[in-house]
Structure formats: structure tokens, C-alpha cells
Motif scaffolding. Structure first.
Motif, PDB file in Angstrom:
ATOM      1  N   LEU A 174       2.364  13.566   6.695  1.00  0.00           N
ATOM      2  CA  LEU A 174       2.748  13.345   5.426  1.00  0.00           C
ATOM      3  C   LEU A 174       2.382  14.581   4.507  1.00  0.00           C
ATOM      4  O   LEU A 174       1.157  14.780   4.213  1.00  0.00           O
ATOM      5  CB  LEU A 174       2.022  12.089   4.645  1.00  0.00           C
ATOM      6  CG  LEU A 174       2.277  11.753   3.326  1.00  0.00           C
ATOM      7  CD1 LEU A 174       4.011  11.494   3.050  1.00  0.00           C
ATOM      8  CD2 LEU A 174       1.452  10.728   2.698  1.00  0.00           C
ATOM      9  N   ILE A 175       3.230  15.346   3.796  1.00  0.00           N
ATOM     10  CA  ILE A 175       2.808  16.466   3.157  1.00  0.00           C
ATOM     11  C   ILE A 175       3.506  16.144   1.540  1.00  0.00           C
ATOM     12  O   ILE A 175       4.704  15.783   1.307  1.00  0.00           O
ATOM     13  CB  ILE A 175       3.650  17.634   3.510  1.00  0.00           C
ATOM     14  CG1 ILE A 175       3.591  17.780   4.926  1.00  0.00           C
ATOM     15  CG2 ILE A 175       3.122  18.974   2.845  1.00  0.00           C
ATOM     16  CD1 ILE A 175       2.106  17.770   5.563  1.00  0.00           C
ATOM     17  N   ARG A 176       2.728  16.265   0.601  1.00  0.00           N
ATOM     18  CA  ARG A 176       3.067  16.034  -0.889  1.00  0.00           C
ATOM     19  C   ARG A 176       2.429  16.930  -1.701  1.00  0.00           C
ATOM     20  O   ARG A 176       1.342  17.140  -1.539  1.00  0.00           O
ATOM     21  CB  ARG A 176       3.044  14.536  -0.903  1.00  0.00           C
ATOM     22  CG  ARG A 176       1.597  13.997  -1.279  1.00  0.00           C
ATOM     23  CD  ARG A 176       1.612  12.423  -1.605  1.00  0.00           C
ATOM     24  NE  ARG A 176       0.107  12.220  -1.954  1.00  0.00           N
ATOM     25  CZ  ARG A 176      -0.417  12.236  -3.135  1.00  0.00           C
ATOM     26  NH1 ARG A 176       0.356  12.734  -4.024  1.00  0.00           N
ATOM     27  NH2 ARG A 176      -1.653  11.986  -3.196  1.00  0.00           N
ATOM     28  N   LYS A 177       2.990  16.787  -2.959  1.00  0.00           N
ATOM     29  CA  LYS A 177       2.372  17.590  -4.115  1.00  0.00           C
ATOM     30  C   LYS A 177       1.566  16.381  -4.770  1.00  0.00           C
ATOM     31  O   LYS A 177       2.135  15.308  -5.067  1.00  0.00           O
ATOM     32  CB  LYS A 177       3.345  18.236  -4.957  1.00  0.00           C
ATOM     33  CG  LYS A 177       4.050  19.345  -4.590  1.00  0.00           C
ATOM     34  CD  LYS A 177       5.136  20.138  -5.553  1.00  0.00           C
ATOM     35  CE  LYS A 177       5.780  21.366  -4.952  1.00  0.00           C
ATOM     36  NZ  LYS A 177       6.758  21.811  -6.168  1.00  0.00           N
ATOM     37  N   SER A 178       0.354  16.837  -5.428  1.00  0.00           N
ATOM     38  CA  SER A 178      -0.445  15.839  -6.092  1.00  0.00           C
ATOM     39  C   SER A 178       0.483  15.975  -7.301  1.00  0.00           C
ATOM     40  O   SER A 178       0.934  16.488  -7.936  1.00  0.00           O
ATOM     41  CB  SER A 178      -1.612  16.507  -6.527  1.00  0.00           C
ATOM     42  OG  SER A 178      -2.301  15.700  -7.367  1.00  0.00           O
ATOM     43  N   GLY A 179       0.169  14.315  -8.057  1.00  0.00           N
ATOM     44  CA  GLY A 179       0.920  14.294  -9.201  1.00  0.00           C
ATOM     45  C   GLY A 179       0.012  14.610 -10.386  1.00  0.00           C
ATOM     46  O   GLY A 179       0.335  14.415 -11.498  1.00  0.00           O
ATOM     47  N   ALA A 228       0.979  -1.077  -0.109  1.00  0.00           N
ATOM     48  CA  ALA A 228      -0.324   0.156   0.114  1.00  0.00           C
ATOM     49  C   ALA A 228       0.935   0.952   0.103  1.00  0.00           C
ATOM     50  O   ALA A 228       2.316   1.178  -0.018  1.00  0.00           O
ATOM     51  CB  ALA A 228      -0.851  -0.004   1.305  1.00  0.00           C
ATOM     52  N   THR A 229       0.314   2.393  -0.154  1.00  0.00           N
ATOM     53  CA  THR A 229       1.129   3.638  -0.255  1.00  0.00           C
ATOM     54  C   THR A 229       1.261   4.227   1.083  1.00  0.00           C
ATOM     55  O   THR A 229       0.612   3.743   2.075  1.00  0.00           O
ATOM     56  CB  THR A 229       0.432   4.706  -0.958  1.00  0.00           C
ATOM     57  OG1 THR A 229      -0.751   5.130  -0.671  1.00  0.00           O
ATOM     58  CG2 THR A 229       0.047   4.206  -2.437  1.00  0.00           C
ATOM     59  N   VAL A 230       2.020   5.405   1.349  1.00  0.00           N
ATOM     60  CA  VAL A 230       2.107   6.003   2.565  1.00  0.00           C
ATOM     61  C   VAL A 230       0.801   6.642   2.978  1.00  0.00           C
ATOM     62  O   VAL A 230       0.847   7.042   4.126  1.00  0.00           O
ATOM     63  CB  VAL A 230       3.446   7.108   2.438  1.00  0.00           C
ATOM     64  CG1 VAL A 230       4.590   6.499   2.131  1.00  0.00           C
ATOM     65  CG2 VAL A 230       2.907   7.923   1.266  1.00  0.00           C
ATOM     66  N   VAL A 239       2.828   1.017  -6.486  1.00  0.00           N
ATOM     67  CA  VAL A 239       2.291  -0.296  -5.792  1.00  0.00           C
ATOM     68  C   VAL A 239       2.632  -1.407  -6.653  1.00  0.00           C
ATOM     69  O   VAL A 239       3.228  -2.246  -6.173  1.00  0.00           O
ATOM     70  CB  VAL A 239       0.636   0.077  -5.453  1.00  0.00           C
ATOM     71  CG1 VAL A 239       0.201  -1.239  -4.959  1.00  0.00           C
ATOM     72  CG2 VAL A 239       0.639   1.008  -4.451  1.00  0.00           C
ATOM     73  N   VAL A 240       2.152  -1.117  -7.985  1.00  0.00           N
ATOM     74  CA  VAL A 240       2.281  -2.559  -8.872  1.00  0.00           C
ATOM     75  C   VAL A 240       3.605  -2.912  -8.986  1.00  0.00           C
ATOM     76  O   VAL A 240       4.154  -4.006  -9.022  1.00  0.00           O
ATOM     77  CB  VAL A 240       1.873  -2.117 -10.187  1.00  0.00           C
ATOM     78  CG1 VAL A 240       2.143  -3.100 -11.006  1.00  0.00           C
ATOM     79  CG2 VAL A 240       0.063  -2.035 -10.023  1.00  0.00           C
ATOM     80  N   GLU A 241       4.548  -1.584  -9.188  1.00  0.00           N
ATOM     81  CA  GLU A 241       6.271  -1.877  -9.437  1.00  0.00           C
ATOM     82  C   GLU A 241       6.647  -2.535  -8.002  1.00  0.00           C
ATOM     83  O   GLU A 241       7.394  -3.661  -8.189  1.00  0.00           O
ATOM     84  CB  GLU A 241       6.885  -0.500  -9.489  1.00  0.00           C
ATOM     85  CG  GLU A 241       6.769   0.086 -10.774  1.00  0.00           C
ATOM     86  CD  GLU A 241       7.468   1.480 -10.968  1.00  0.00           C
ATOM     87  OE1 GLU A 241       8.148   1.827  -9.832  1.00  0.00           O
ATOM     88  OE2 GLU A 241       7.091   2.060 -11.951  1.00  0.00           O
ATOM     89  N   GLU A 253       3.627  -3.478   3.238  1.00  0.00           N
ATOM     90  CA  GLU A 253       4.883  -2.850   2.459  1.00  0.00           C
ATOM     91  C   GLU A 253       4.444  -1.684   1.946  1.00  0.00           C
ATOM     92  O   GLU A 253       3.349  -1.329   1.144  1.00  0.00           O
ATOM     93  CB  GLU A 253       5.669  -3.570   1.560  1.00  0.00           C
ATOM     94  CG  GLU A 253       6.038  -5.085   2.063  1.00  0.00           C
ATOM     95  CD  GLU A 253       7.410  -5.287   1.476  1.00  0.00           C
ATOM     96  OE1 GLU A 253       7.846  -4.578   0.446  1.00  0.00           O
ATOM     97  OE2 GLU A 253       7.916  -6.058   1.774  1.00  0.00           O
ATOM     98  N   ARG A 254       5.093  -0.500   2.219  1.00  0.00           N
ATOM     99  CA  ARG A 254       4.325   0.989   1.908  1.00  0.00           C
ATOM    100  C   ARG A 254       5.391   1.559   0.445  1.00  0.00           C
ATOM    101  O   ARG A 254       6.774   1.346   0.334  1.00  0.00           O
ATOM    102  CB  ARG A 254       4.591   2.067   2.810  1.00  0.00           C
ATOM    103  CG  ARG A 254       3.566   1.738   3.994  1.00  0.00           C
ATOM    104  CD  ARG A 254       3.511   2.850   5.096  1.00  0.00           C
ATOM    105  NE  ARG A 254       2.375   2.582   5.850  1.00  0.00           N
ATOM    106  CZ  ARG A 254       1.221   3.005   6.104  1.00  0.00           C
ATOM    107  NH1 ARG A 254       0.807   3.681   5.110  1.00  0.00           N
ATOM    108  NH2 ARG A 254       0.589   2.912   7.231  1.00  0.00           N
ATOM    109  N   THR A 255       4.691   2.432  -0.371  1.00  0.00           N
ATOM    110  CA  THR A 255       5.520   2.872  -1.533  1.00  0.00           C
ATOM    111  C   THR A 255       4.851   4.195  -1.409  1.00  0.00           C
ATOM    112  O   THR A 255       4.056   4.875  -0.681  1.00  0.00           O
ATOM    113  CB  THR A 255       5.086   2.221  -2.669  1.00  0.00           C
ATOM    114  OG1 THR A 255       3.414   2.418  -3.183  1.00  0.00           O
ATOM    115  CG2 THR A 255       5.176   0.602  -2.658  1.00  0.00           C
TER     116      THR A 255
END
Length: 447
Positions: free
Chosen positions: A410-415, A284-286, A313-315, A304-306
Motif C-alpha cells: 500500500l503506497i499513498r500520500k499522507s493527507g 477499518a482502513t486499508v 471510516v465514519v462515513e 470492511e476496509r476504507t
């Protein structure tokens, strides 16, 4: 090799605005065609699917022109779910698959996603190479080698038949009343037909696309519509897909919404008990809730986080040999069945669990108590970088210190959009609100 055109899920933007213009779609098609025809042979084919946005016609035609100009033969599927493109790329022995969709975004947006011949989304490296070709001069094919295009009328039916095989042979959904919200999107015909053919009583919602109403007040980003219908009809379950049907959220019989974390917890627990969970882990993701991590640990399993994005996730799943992963937003990836998130097939796993156990949805999709989580988005102007501002960095550092050992930030820019996503988790909801609001205020001021 860096990428500027591609985001975390292909190329995306507002229709008729860079990069979602007919001109750019033509160049992307030509560049992708040149990338996959590097050996010069004229036997290559690409399948193209789309959702129900009006701009899909424009982009489909432009991509077709670009692809055929470099010698690719184009097979047009029409409106089909994103996982159908992944499936049919492999099934039809194509060298490339393309989905025209902006997923859960509003109708004025659109996007272009690429799949390799194995049905999986292209790697960052492959996208970077295509982007480099776009920036240069794309050599067209010789006149005798220009590609052809044709419509594939039964693509949706092929996907439907495959989707049904993901339930155990002989298992039927008789007696289950299901509200199915298709978000006026790509699955508006396929999903209701599949569930009906399996025996469910289907109450359709969001199945009248007009080119403008995709995701408008319906779908996985607006599950309230599905919840209201579940309560009104006394349904056993609600299924809410997004515009391209690669994500899903579930609504139990009381109208309570279960996100992707709860769906993954259900599947991980069942698959582990059946000896089907490869590697004893879920990917799963962060963004996934700490409660999911605690749930997995209690069962002797790993989470497991990605980084955010179903492609990552798929990778990780492919690297580690895992067969279950996904995102809190509802992308559920089951590589035993599909190469990408498949909202319909994931929902069918929940329905199958109901049919096999006789348990109500409320017992199945509430596997753990989530740690309080808050997510807020802050829009910023193009070219700005609010996260680089010293006041913002200071506030984030203070928040991390305050939650150390009791939560996380968790701070991030949207893709896919010009947004800063501010997420935090903490046992104390008062502290949680203070932390998130403080960071949001700082980012807004910097933005």
C-alpha cells in the motif's frame, strides 16, 4: 468539487505559515459562518475547542473574529478533547463545531477541524463548498447582526460526565493501577479526573502542557514513555493518548504496546458475543493488519476496509449502519457513544473488560498474531509527485507481483504532511524488508 485547502482531517500546517495563519483562520471562520448562515437568520452558534499548542490562542481569536463577522455566536470551550467538541456541538444545539488541533503532530503545527450540527465531521462536499467561499468574497453581516462570543467554563465537565456514562452503571475500576499519558495535550485534565472518579489509581504522565511540549516524547506516537512507567510502577495497564485525545494505544502490564487493531479486535469480539456488534462487521482502513482480517473471519464476522482517514471510516459506518470502526493508529470510533474517535472512551472499554473478566491486559489486547508489517515514510518537496515517476511505478508493480497471494503493498500520500507512506505486509520478513526498502529507495530518488 475539488479541495486544495482541506486534507483528510481538516486544514493543517505549520503555525504562522500558509494555511495556518491568523489571516487564513479569519477567512475560514467567515466562510464557515457564511456557509452555515445561508438562511440569513441570526440565531446560529458555533462551539470552538482547542488543544494546548501556543498557536491555539492566535487561531482561536482569528476564527472567532471571522465567525462573528458573519453573524455566528461563538462559544469558547478552551482546551478539551476533539470528541468533546463533537459531543458538545450536538448537546448545545450548535450549527457548527470547530477543533483547533494538529492531533499527533509536533507543537509547531496546528490544524482546524470542522463538525456539523450532528456532531460528525463535515463531508468532503461541505468542506469543498467552504473552500470555494474562502476563495471568493465573503459577505459580512450587517452591524446589528454581528455575532457574540462567550466562554463556556463547564464544557470539560460536561464531557467528563458523559464519558463516565459509557461504562455500565455500577461498574467501578477499583483496584486497577493505570498509567495515563495525556501527551501534554487536550485531555490533560479531563482524562485523569474521569478515571480517578471511577475508582482507578491513576499515575499521570504528560499532564504539564506549556504550549510547546505537546506530543514531545510522550503520547500515542511515543508509547515507550508509557511502557517504561507501567513497568516502573507495576501498573495493570497503560493508556497513551495523542494531543487531541481522539486516538489511543494501550500498554499491557508487561510493557507491550497494543495498537488500534488489537483494541478493535477486543471490542469486536466482545460486542459480537453480547449481540451488540451491528451488521456483524468492523470498519477499518486499508492500513489495518491482515491479522485483524483473519481474526474477524475466524469469528464469522466481516472486516470492511476504507481509504485512510477516520472520517471515511465514519462515513462507511453510517452508510452501513455499523457501530464499531477505527484505524490501526488508535482512532476507535464507537457510534453508540461518540461521533468521532474517542481515545478516553475506548480505553475505558478496555478497563471495563478487565474489571468484568478479571483478566490481565496482556490477555485482552493480544487478540491475534499480526502479519509482519512495515511502514516507512519518505518526505518530498512541495509540488513534487514522486509516485508519478515511471521508475517508481515500475518498482511498485514488481513488488505487488512478488507479494501476490502472500501479502500486499500500500503506497499513498499522507493527507496531513508532505510524506509518501510506504507500507507492505508479508509472511516472510526478509522479503518484506526487501520490498519496502526497494520502494523507499525509488521514491527517495524521485523525490
Amino acid at each position: 468539487m475539488s479541495r486544495k485547502l482541506f486534507g483528510t482531517d481538516g486544514v493543517r500546517g505549520r503555525a504562522n505559515t500558509h494555511p495556518m495563519t491568523a489571516e487564513m483562520a479569519l477567512r475560514l471562520g467567515a466562510a464557515a459562518g457564511r456557509y452555515f448562515r445561508r438562511d440569513g437568520r441570526n440565531r446560529h452558534r458555533v462551539v470552538i475547542g482547542k488543544d494546548t499548542r501556543l498557536s491555539g490562542y492566535m487561531l482561536e481569536n482569528a476564527l472567532t473574529a471571522g465567525l462573528t463577522s458573519t453573524g455566528m455566536n461563538v462559544l469558547l470551550l478552551g482546551p478539551v478533547p476533539t470528541p468533546a467538541v463533537g459531543f458538545l456541538t450536538r448537546s448545545m444545539r450548535a450549527d457548527l463545531g470547530i477543533m483547533i488541533s494538529a492531533s499527533h503532530n509536533p507543537a509547531e503545527d496546528n490544524g482546524i477541524k470542522f463538525f456539523g450540527p450532528d456532531g460528525f465531521k463535515l463531508s468532503d462536499e461541505a468542506e469543498a463548498e467552504i473552500e470555494a467561499i474562502v476563495a471568493g468574497e465573503v459577505a459580512p453581516a450587517q452591524p446589528a447582526n454581528i455575532g457574540r462570543a462567550r466562554r463556556i467554563d463547564d464544557g470539560r465537565g460536561r464531557y467528563m460526565e458523559y464519558a463516565k456514562t459509557t461504562l455500565p452503571s455500577g461498574l467501578r475500576l477499583d483496584g486497577l493501577k493505570v498509567v495515563l499519558d495525556c501527551a501534554h495535550g487536550a485531555a490533560y485534565r479531563a482524562a485523569p479526573d474521569v478515571l480517578w472518579e471511577l475508582g482507578a489509581e491513576v499515575i499521570p504522565l504528560g499532564v504539564k502542557p506549556d504550549g510547546f511540549n505537546i506530543n514531545d516524547g510522550v503520547g500515542s506516537t511515543h508509547p515507550q514513555a508509557c511502557a517504561e512507567a507501567v513497568r516502573a510502577h507495576g501498573a495493570h495497564l497503560g493508556i497513551s493518548l495523542d494531543g487531541d485525545a481522539d486516538r489511543v494505544v494501550i500498554v499491557d502490564q508487561t510493557g507491550r504496546v497494543a495498537d488500534g487493531d488489537q483494541i478493535m479486535a477486543l471490542l469486536a469480539g466482545r460486542w459480537a458475543a453480547q449481540g451488540r456488534l451491528k451488521g456483524g462487521a468492523l470498519v477499518a482502513t486499508v492500513m489495518s493488519n491482515l491479522g485483524l482480517e483473519h481474526f474477524m473471519a475466524a469469528k464469522g464476522l466481516r472486516l470492511e476496509r476504507t481509504r485512510v482517514g477516520d472520517r471515511y471510516v465514519v462515513e462507511r459506518m453510517r452508510e452501513g449502519g455499523f457501530n464499531l470502526g477505527g484505524e490501526q493508529s488508535g482512532h476507535i470510533v464507537m457510534t453508540d457513544y461518540a461521533t468521532t474517535g474517542d481515545g478516553l472512551v475506548a480505553a475505558m472499554q478496555v478497563l471495563g473488560a478487565m474489571a468484568e473478566t478479571g483478566l490481565p491486559a496482556s490477555d485482552l489486547v493480544a487478540q491475534f498474531e499480526p502479519v509482519p508489517q512495515m511502514l516507512k515514510n519518505v518526505r518530498y518537496a512541495a509540488g513534487a509527485d514522486p509516485l508519478a515517476a515511471e521508475p517508481v511505478r515500475r518498482v511498485i508493480a514488481e513488488a505487488e507481483a512478488r507479494l501476490a497471494g502472500t501479502g500486499r503493498v500500500l503506497i499513498r500520500k499522507s493527507g496531513t504532511e508532505p510524506l509518501i507512506r510506504v507500507m507492505a505486509e508479508a509472511e516472510d520478513e526478509h522479503v518484506l524488508r526487501e520490498v519496502v526498502d526497494g520502494i523507499v529507495a525509488a521514491v527517495e530518488q524521485a523525490a
